[in-house]
Design a protein around this motif. Structure first.
Motif, mmCIF file in Angstrom:
data_model
loop_
_atom_site.group_PDB
_atom_site.id
_atom_site.type_symbol
_atom_site.label_atom_id
_atom_site.label_comp_id
_atom_site.label_asym_id
_atom_site.label_seq_id
_atom_site.Cartn_x
_atom_site.Cartn_y
_atom_site.Cartn_z
ATOM 1 N N ALA A 537 51.642 43.639 32.482
ATOM 2 C CA ALA A 537 52.258 43.366 31.050
ATOM 3 C C ALA A 537 53.225 44.468 30.668
ATOM 4 O O ALA A 537 53.224 45.515 31.250
ATOM 5 C CB ALA A 537 50.794 43.639 30.403
ATOM 6 N N ILE A 538 54.113 43.852 29.670
ATOM 7 C CA ILE A 538 54.929 44.604 29.002
ATOM 8 C C ILE A 538 54.512 44.679 27.830
ATOM 9 O O ILE A 538 54.454 43.605 27.027
ATOM 10 C CB ILE A 538 56.324 43.947 29.138
ATOM 11 N N GLY A 539 53.966 45.898 27.226
ATOM 12 C CA GLY A 539 53.483 45.855 26.033
ATOM 13 C C GLY A 539 52.339 45.160 26.159
ATOM 14 O O GLY A 539 51.521 45.154 26.977
ATOM 15 N N SER A 540 52.167 44.336 25.026
ATOM 16 C CA SER A 540 50.982 43.500 24.930
ATOM 17 C C SER A 540 51.133 42.213 25.569
ATOM 18 O O SER A 540 50.453 40.987 25.644
ATOM 19 C CB SER A 540 50.481 43.191 23.419
ATOM 20 N N ARG A 541 52.444 41.706 26.296
ATOM 21 C CA ARG A 541 52.733 40.301 26.689
ATOM 22 C C ARG A 541 52.306 40.534 28.287
ATOM 23 O O ARG A 541 52.973 41.183 28.968
ATOM 24 C CB ARG A 541 54.184 40.361 26.550
ATOM 25 N N VAL A 542 51.455 39.569 28.621
ATOM 26 C CA VAL A 542 50.870 39.626 30.089
ATOM 27 C C VAL A 542 52.129 38.724 30.875
ATOM 28 O O VAL A 542 52.479 37.574 30.380
ATOM 29 C CB VAL A 542 49.662 38.965 30.084
ATOM 30 N N ILE A 543 52.608 39.322 31.989
ATOM 31 C CA ILE A 543 53.541 38.872 32.836
ATOM 32 C C ILE A 543 52.993 38.039 34.127
ATOM 33 O O ILE A 543 53.886 37.424 34.585
ATOM 34 C CB ILE A 543 54.782 39.411 32.775
ATOM 35 N N ALA A 544 51.934 38.333 34.230
ATOM 36 C CA ALA A 544 51.187 38.147 35.722
ATOM 37 C C ALA A 544 49.891 38.208 35.687
ATOM 38 O O ALA A 544 49.560 39.321 35.108
ATOM 39 C CB ALA A 544 52.025 38.714 37.080
ATOM 40 N N ARG A 545 49.333 37.314 36.180
ATOM 41 C CA ARG A 545 47.752 37.483 36.482
ATOM 42 C C ARG A 545 47.161 37.058 37.816
ATOM 43 O O ARG A 545 47.673 36.295 38.248
ATOM 44 C CB ARG A 545 47.322 36.459 35.218
ATOM 45 N N GLU A 546 46.212 37.717 38.127
ATOM 46 C CA GLU A 546 45.358 37.320 39.273
ATOM 47 C C GLU A 546 43.896 37.675 38.910
ATOM 48 O O GLU A 546 43.745 38.464 38.229
ATOM 49 C CB GLU A 546 45.844 38.175 40.603
ATOM 50 N N THR A 547 42.915 37.101 39.817
ATOM 51 C CA THR A 547 41.638 37.423 39.548
ATOM 52 C C THR A 547 40.809 37.559 41.120
ATOM 53 O O THR A 547 41.132 36.821 41.879
ATOM 54 C CB THR A 547 40.830 36.126 38.877
ATOM 55 N N VAL A 548 40.269 38.630 40.828
ATOM 56 C CA VAL A 548 39.195 38.991 41.940
ATOM 57 C C VAL A 548 37.793 38.436 41.572
ATOM 58 O O VAL A 548 37.341 38.741 40.569
ATOM 59 C CB VAL A 548 39.056 40.604 42.104
ATOM 60 N N ARG A 549 37.251 37.447 42.375
ATOM 61 C CA ARG A 549 36.189 36.758 41.943
ATOM 62 C C ARG A 549 34.897 37.588 42.157
ATOM 63 O O ARG A 549 34.908 38.432 43.146
ATOM 64 C CB ARG A 549 35.951 35.326 42.572
ATOM 65 N N ALA A 550 33.938 37.166 41.281
ATOM 66 C CA ALA A 550 32.608 38.071 41.476
ATOM 67 C C ALA A 550 31.868 37.639 42.799
ATOM 68 O O ALA A 550 32.029 36.661 43.170
ATOM 69 C CB ALA A 550 31.820 37.709 40.274
ATOM 70 N N ILE A 551 31.282 38.751 43.137
ATOM 71 C CA ILE A 551 30.221 38.481 44.235
ATOM 72 C C ILE A 551 29.053 39.215 44.202
ATOM 73 O O ILE A 551 28.933 40.424 43.481
ATOM 74 C CB ILE A 551 30.983 38.837 45.557
ATOM 75 N N ARG A 552 27.759 38.783 44.338
ATOM 76 C CA ARG A 552 26.708 39.551 44.306
ATOM 77 C C ARG A 552 26.309 40.339 45.643
ATOM 78 O O ARG A 552 26.121 39.787 46.810
ATOM 79 C CB ARG A 552 25.547 38.809 44.068
ATOM 80 N N LYS A 553 26.866 41.338 45.624
ATOM 81 C CA LYS A 553 26.602 42.023 46.857
ATOM 82 C C LYS A 553 25.405 42.890 47.121
ATOM 83 O O LYS A 553 24.952 43.686 46.131
ATOM 84 C CB LYS A 553 27.994 43.399 46.859
ATOM 85 N N ASP A 554 24.610 42.440 47.972
ATOM 86 C CA ASP A 554 23.260 43.153 48.036
ATOM 87 C C ASP A 554 23.141 43.486 49.619
ATOM 88 O O ASP A 554 22.778 42.783 50.529
ATOM 89 C CB ASP A 554 22.300 42.117 47.817
ATOM 90 N N VAL A 555 23.289 44.849 49.877
ATOM 91 C CA VAL A 555 23.270 45.399 51.117
ATOM 92 C C VAL A 555 22.098 45.443 51.876
ATOM 93 O O VAL A 555 21.920 45.079 53.076
ATOM 94 C CB VAL A 555 23.645 47.006 51.166
ATOM 95 N N LEU A 556 21.103 45.284 50.845
ATOM 96 C CA LEU A 556 19.542 45.655 51.512
ATOM 97 C C LEU A 556 19.031 44.378 52.261
ATOM 98 O O LEU A 556 18.392 44.204 53.228
ATOM 99 C CB LEU A 556 18.819 45.953 50.497
ATOM 100 N N ALA A 557 19.723 43.122 51.678
ATOM 101 C CA ALA A 557 19.433 41.882 52.209
ATOM 102 C C ALA A 557 19.712 41.907 53.852
ATOM 103 O O ALA A 557 18.888 41.120 54.409
ATOM 104 C CB ALA A 557 20.358 40.751 51.547
#
Ligand code: GDP
Ligand code: MG
Length: 601
Positions: A537-557
């Protein structure tokens, strides 16, 4: 010594053209270093210098020489060879070393020809009105083209081709003749014997045992052992505990007189008390007017340095304190980053300086560090008249900005003429403007550009090398500043600013920067239990966007409910891994991701 018998000179050369080797031969020929003590690059003391083949600190060596031919033959002279740091980052120090000389040897590799560093230093030598002795080195090499490059050199400095000396620093061929020429061509120093003492500091080096060793040239009068001296820039006074000359080991004497070059020791422990370019005089009946050319070292490039392991912070501070004893140009202050923790904002003269300091911190002090991308210093003019100086992009002001000034350099680029197009294109994309162009010979060209320093500190050199197959060389010196359309681009993780990634870029490049950083981070940040938007963002103006998707991480599984001790071990391991996580807002980011994102590619 009678000043008429003194010659003060330096050797200027592009890296690897043989300066250190030539200095070695001179030490040998004049007999100041015995054969059996001789080791290669005698004067390059620091390991790091030796390994990288760069000389960072200059020194002076006194050598006796009685020419074998000509009018001076048989008369014992004193030659003071002053070693100049070759690299652009140290332009100011180079200029002070040159100012201590009356002449210089312009050394050029006979197989390579003139390079950018040769030119940049030559210009400095000319500004200091030094007598220039053109010399081609490495004539023993089969690939040497002495005739061709002699013509190039003669053309460049405006002398006859016959006046270009040809030597081999390796075999020693021609070096005695060169020493004769130094006596013949370099003018003796001029100064006023009866005037109040004035000596110019051209280097000061910290020594763990002796404190600061200051290298000076006495311009007027005389400095004597045991006298009290005064530094004109600060008014500080000291006693001359020891004074003498290096030849090349330090040899104390009773004093230094007009035209002489040597060292002095006052017991001060910090090079900032003995500043390069400053004038030394006597406390009693001293001079009041300083020698010209003094200025304080000015850091040009800043970077945040953070210990990889937060508990190393006190060690990092101690290490910086120690390095600063020997480096008046190194400045730093504590800084806190939300992403990286506690660290320092450190100022450097340039990129090489930065690299050298980082390497010393890691090698000599065993510190593992994260460094933020280097940035230059900006002067911001606000509409209300305030003028903040910005050394950390994340502190770029948010109010109404009238103008932003950035530093610019004068760059000298040198390459075979077939690469003119490629170089011009590169400089264009880096917001450069062409100052002029000259052919050194029919197939080699010199281009002079004004370029924003910010465009050079980021991978310019690599780009230049790759576009010219390694043939181009570059040198630059800071000149002034210019107003430019610069904006701050912030990177946000889940709505929170990651201060270490804020950058000040030209508005035309802001979008590309934002997109690049966002996509880089998307790949580096592991999935969390919720979706993580990455925004630029420049100030409050967003100029690029990406997303890291959610995951349910369960190590014990993974453990299929089996062995309980194995389960515990895994939990413990995970906990440990978390320690190395940095938390930005709600998002956990492994430190490795920051390091990877900060490295240029
Ligand atoms: P500096 O960076 O200018 O100090 O260069 P050095 O003195 O370190 O020399 C760079 C390289 O060139 C070293 O490998 C030297 O051995 C080599 N060298 C220096 N002078 C000569 C020479 O006259 N002939 C040959 N063949 N090699 C040389
Ligand atoms: Mg060297």
């Amino acid at each position: 010594t009678d000043p008429a018998l003194i010659r003060n000179f330096c050797i200027i050369a592009h890296i690897d053209h043989g300066k250190s080797t030539l200095a070695d031969r001179m030490l040998q020929l004049t007999g100041v270093v015995e054969q059996r003590q001789m080791r290669a690059q005698y004067l390059d003391r620091m390991d790091i210098e030796r390994e990288r083949g760069i000389t960072i600190k200059s020194q002076a060596v006194r050598m006796p020489w009685a020419p074998t031919e000509g009018g001076d033959s048989g008369t014992a002279h004193i030659l003071n060879m002053i070693d100049t740091p070759g690299h652009v980052d140290f332009t100011y120090e180079v200029s002070r070393s040159l100012a201590a000389c009356e002449g210089c040897v312009l050394l050029v590799d006979a197989a390579q020809g003139i390079e950018a560093q040769t030119l940049a230093n030559l210009y400095l030598a000319m500004e200091n009105e030094l007598t220039i002795i053109p010399v081609l080195n490495k004539i023993d090499l089969p690939a040497a083209q002495p005739e061709k490059f002699a013509a190039e050199l003669a053309h460049l400095i405006g002398c006859d081709v016959e006046d270009v000396l040809k030597v081999s620093a390796k075999t020693g061929e021609g070096v005695d003749r060169l020493l004769d020429e130094v006596v013949k061509l370099v003018p003796p120093p001029v100064g006023v014997k009866e005037a109040p003492a004035r000596a110019m500091i051209f280097d000061s080096v910290y020594d763990a045992y002796r404190g600061v060793v200051t290298y000076v040239k006495v311009v007027d009068g005389k400095l004597n052992k045991r006298e009290r001296i005064k530094m004109l820039s600060t008014g500080a006074t000291h006693e001359l505990l020891e004074i003498g000359a290096s030849s090349p080991e330090m040899t104390p004497s009773d004093g230094l007189a007009v035209g002489e070059v040597g060292y002095l020791i006052t017991g001060v422990k910090d090079v900032r008390q003995s500043k390069v370019g400053d004038t030394i005089t006597l406390l009693h009946k001293g001079a009041t007017e300083a020698l010209p050319g003094y200025s304080d070292p000015k850091p040009m490039v800043f970077s945040g340095l953070y210990p990889l392991d937060g508990s190393d912070y006190p060690e990092l501070r101690d290490a910086l304190d120690k390095l600063q004893l020997n480096d008046a140009a190194l400045v730093y202050e504590p800084e806190t980053s939300a992403a990286l923790g506690f660290g320092f904002r450190v100022g450097f003269l340039g990129l090489l300086h930065l690299e050298v300091i980082r390497e010393r911190l890691e090698r000599e002090f065993g510190l593992a560090l994260i460094a933020t991308a280097p940035n230059v210093v900006y002067r911001v003019v606000m509409e209300d008249g305030e003028e903040p100086i910005v050394t950390n992009p994340s502190e770029f002001p948010t109010g109404k900005i009238a103008e932003v000034y950035e530093p610019v350099v004068r760059a000298t680029l040198l390459a075979p003429s077939e690469f003119i197009g490629a170089i011009m294109e590169l400089c264009q994309t880096r917001r450069g403007s062409l100052l002029g162009m000259d052919y050194l010979s029919e197939d080699r060209v010199e281009l002079r550009y004004t370029l924003p320093l910010a465009e050079i500190v980021f991978d310019f050199f690599d780009a230049l090398k790759s576009k010219t197959r390694g043939y181009a060389s570059l040198d630059y010196e800071p000149t002034s500043e210019q107003s430019a359309a610069l904006v701050k681009v912030d990177i946000l993780l889940h709505g929170d600013k990651v201060d270490a990634f804020s950058a000040i870029v030209h508005k035309d490049k802001a979008y590309a920067y934002g997109v690049r950083m966002a996509s880089k981070l998307r790949e580096l940040i592991p999935r969390q239990q919720f979706e993580v938007p990455i925004q630029a963002a420049i100030g409050s103006r967003v100029i690029a966007r990406e997303t890291v998707r959610a995951i349910r991480k369960d190590v014990l599984a993974k453990c299929y409910g089996g062995d309980i001790s194995r389960k515990r071990k895994l939990l413990e391991k995970q906990k440990e891994g978390k320690k190395r996580m940095k938390v930005v807002g709600r998002v956990e980011v492994p430190q490795e991701a920051f390091i990877a994102a900060l490295s240029s590619d």
